[in-house]
Design an enzyme around this catalytic site. Structure first.
Site, PDB file in Angstrom:
ATOM      1  N   VAL A  83       0.848  -1.198   0.000  1.00  0.00           N
ATOM      2  CA  VAL A  83       0.000   0.000   0.000  1.00  0.00           C
ATOM      3  C   VAL A  83       0.888   1.253   0.000  1.00  0.00           C
ATOM      4  O   VAL A  83       0.556   2.262   0.621  1.00  0.00           O
ATOM      5  CB  VAL A  83      -0.962   0.060   1.212  1.00  0.00           C
ATOM      6  CG1 VAL A  83      -2.160   0.959   0.892  1.00  0.00           C
ATOM      7  CG2 VAL A  83      -1.470  -1.299   1.636  1.00  0.00           C
ATOM      8  N   ALA A  84       2.054   1.167  -0.683  1.00  0.00           N
ATOM      9  CA  ALA A  84       2.983   2.303  -0.765  1.00  0.00           C
ATOM     10  C   ALA A  84       3.208   2.918   0.618  1.00  0.00           C
ATOM     11  O   ALA A  84       3.503   2.203   1.573  1.00  0.00           O
ATOM     12  CB  ALA A  84       2.485   3.314  -1.789  1.00  0.00           C
ATOM     13  N   CYS A  85       2.997   4.226   0.726  1.00  0.00           N
ATOM     14  CA  CYS A  85       3.324   4.939   1.970  1.00  0.00           C
ATOM     15  C   CYS A  85       2.501   4.492   3.164  1.00  0.00           C
ATOM     16  O   CYS A  85       2.893   4.733   4.307  1.00  0.00           O
ATOM     17  CB  CYS A  85       3.104   6.430   1.784  1.00  0.00           C
ATOM     18  SG  CYS A  85       4.366   7.120   0.776  1.00  0.00           S
ATOM     19  N   SER A  86       1.344   3.912   2.927  1.00  0.00           N
ATOM     20  CA  SER A  86       0.504   3.512   4.057  1.00  0.00           C
ATOM     21  C   SER A  86       0.587   2.015   4.337  1.00  0.00           C
ATOM     22  O   SER A  86      -0.238   1.468   5.067  1.00  0.00           O
ATOM     23  CB  SER A  86      -0.944   3.953   3.821  1.00  0.00           C
ATOM     24  OG  SER A  86      -1.036   5.351   3.972  1.00  0.00           O
ATOM     25  N   SER A 100       6.674   3.629   3.697  1.00  0.00           N
ATOM     26  CA  SER A 100       5.701   3.431   4.790  1.00  0.00           C
ATOM     27  C   SER A 100       6.330   3.402   6.180  1.00  0.00           C
ATOM     28  O   SER A 100       5.642   3.468   7.187  1.00  0.00           O
ATOM     29  CB  SER A 100       4.937   2.121   4.579  1.00  0.00           C
ATOM     30  OG  SER A 100       5.711   1.011   4.990  1.00  0.00           O
TER      31      SER A 100
END
Ligand code: CO8
Length: 374
Positions: free
Chosen positions: A155-158, A335
């Site tokens: 979820v990439a950065c999250s 993340s």
């Protein structure tokens, strides 16, 4: 009463190598000057655009970044290569990403007073996994001797907060008692070191957290998860098109659009209000306001974003103690940023203190946990 779930351990592992802004800019500018010299004729007749020069002062002012960790420094600053040199490992050797995941996991387990036999599930959650399958999480599970199951999620950065959300739900539903969430952010292979706008943004790191039932938690520092909250809103403003389709698309799998690229200004303008609103709504669910929160472990993409979000929430600037920044040392670690801030800045909190752990970035995606120290 519903079961209370806690975060009982956090681990941060960083590589031994660093690259300072000055080293990075020196390499990029040498490469850009060389490119401009080699393509002088095409630049003069308008066929090509000259590569602009980068500046260490700009980088620090625009982002708060002074240096970044890198898994393998060799190659990344070599103007004839401009990418790290990481030799491929054979299929019987622990993969690079599993290796750094295990290093962070061991630290988190030690903090949580847990051993492999206590863990029921492993989630590896990050911006990229180095292969499609078998899951890195299953390799980590095997390496640590954990029974149960493991899976990867992106979820990439999250990825870190969303991974913690899944762990929370798995424990709440009774499917697991204790879950290890690991974020091996080995991002340097995806950085375009020939792009002035983004060559400075990212660093490599691995973080891990242990979530478990409050009943089994015996660590010194334990945080009750009051709740989790997630939001996604589609945007191509932060994007990488790297993927398995390139082979069938007959395109260069390493072209500029296959690496990290973004419209940084748009991201800044659109994500800051979304994140502030998200956090306010999340706190309101517990009849809390930003003034009730002692610690903000925010995503670490850009120091100016964090300043702006805190100002919106608090109506004033947050102090360095209230909203710790780790960008100067670590840069943007996808993340892992908010987890690094949590890992390095939580032990001074008192029983009953509130903290918000929140990520925001590509997707767009925003993930938060409201925590209360036990
Ligand atoms: N040196 C000198 N000048 C520069 C440089 C540089 N290195 N880079 C840009 N400039 C120039 C620009 O070209 C521009 O010049 P001009 O005014 O002539 O057009 C000027 O400086 C100002 O540029 P910007 O407007 O772009 O500068 P900003 O103040 O906006 O700062 C930032 C740029 C730092 C990129 C900022 O916009 C920002 O941080 N935005 C938010 C970005 C963000 O949060 N992104 C999240 C990405 S992380 C994520 O989602 C995870 C993805 C998965 C991981 C990927 C791993 C590889």
């Amino acid at each position: 009463m519903a079961e209370q779930i806690v975060v009982s351990g956090v681990g941060v592992w960083n590589p031994e190598f660093t690259i300072t802004n000055e080293e990075l800019v020196n390499s990029y500018n040498t490469w850009a000057n060389s490119y401009n010299e080699v393509h002088k004729a095409q630049i003069e007749n308008g066929e090509l655009t000259a590569k602009p020069l980068s500046s260490a002062e700009f980088i620090e002012k625009a982002s708060g970044i002074k240096q970044r960790y890198i898994y393998q420094k060799d190659g990344a600053l070599d103007i004839d290569r401009m990418r790290p040199n990481i030799p491929e490992r054979d299929e019987n050797t622990l993969s690079d990403q599993a290796q750094i995941a295990v290093a962070a996991a061991k630290k988190a387990l030690a903090e949580a007073n847990k051993s492999a036999s206590d863990v029921d599930a492993v989630i590896v959650s990050c911006a990229y996994t180095q292969r499609a399958y078998p899951a890195i999480a299953i390799e980590v599970q095997q390496e640590l001797g954990i029974d149960g199951f493991g899976f990867d999620m992106l979820v990439a950065c999250s990825a870190a907060t969303f991974g913690m959300h899944r762990a929370y739900e798995m424990i709440a539903s009774g499917n697991a008692r204790c879950v290890l969430v690991i974020n091996p952010e080995l991002v340097s292979p995806q950085i375009n070191y020939t792009d002035r706008d983004s060559h400075f943004i990212f660093g490599d790191v691995a973080t891990a957290t242990v979530l478990e039932s409050a009943e089994t938690a015996s660590a010194e520092h334990v945080y009750e998860v009051l709740s989790t909250k997630a939001l996604t809103k589609y945007s191509s403003n932060i994007r990488s098109n790297f993927g398995y389709m390139s082979r069938a698309n007959d395109v260069d799998p390493y072209g500029p659009d296959k690496l990290f690229h973004q419209a940084g200004r748009k991201v800044f303008k659109e994500v800051c209000p979304l994140a502030a609103e998200h956090i306010e709504q999340h706190l309101a669910k517990h009849e809390l306001t930003p003034a009730n929160v002692q610690r903000w472990w925010l995503h670490q993409a850009n120091i100016n974003m964090n300043t702006l979000i805190c100002k919106r929430l608090l109506g004033r600037e947050a102090s360095a103690e209230e909203a710790p920044i780790v960008l100067d040392e670590y840069a943007n670690t996808a993340s892992a940023g908010s987890v690094i801030a949590f890992g390095l800045h939580h032990k001074d909190l008192k029983s009953g203190d509130y903290g918000v752990l929140c990520s925001f970035g590509a997707g767009y995606s925003i993930g938060s946990l409201v925590l209360k120290k036990r």
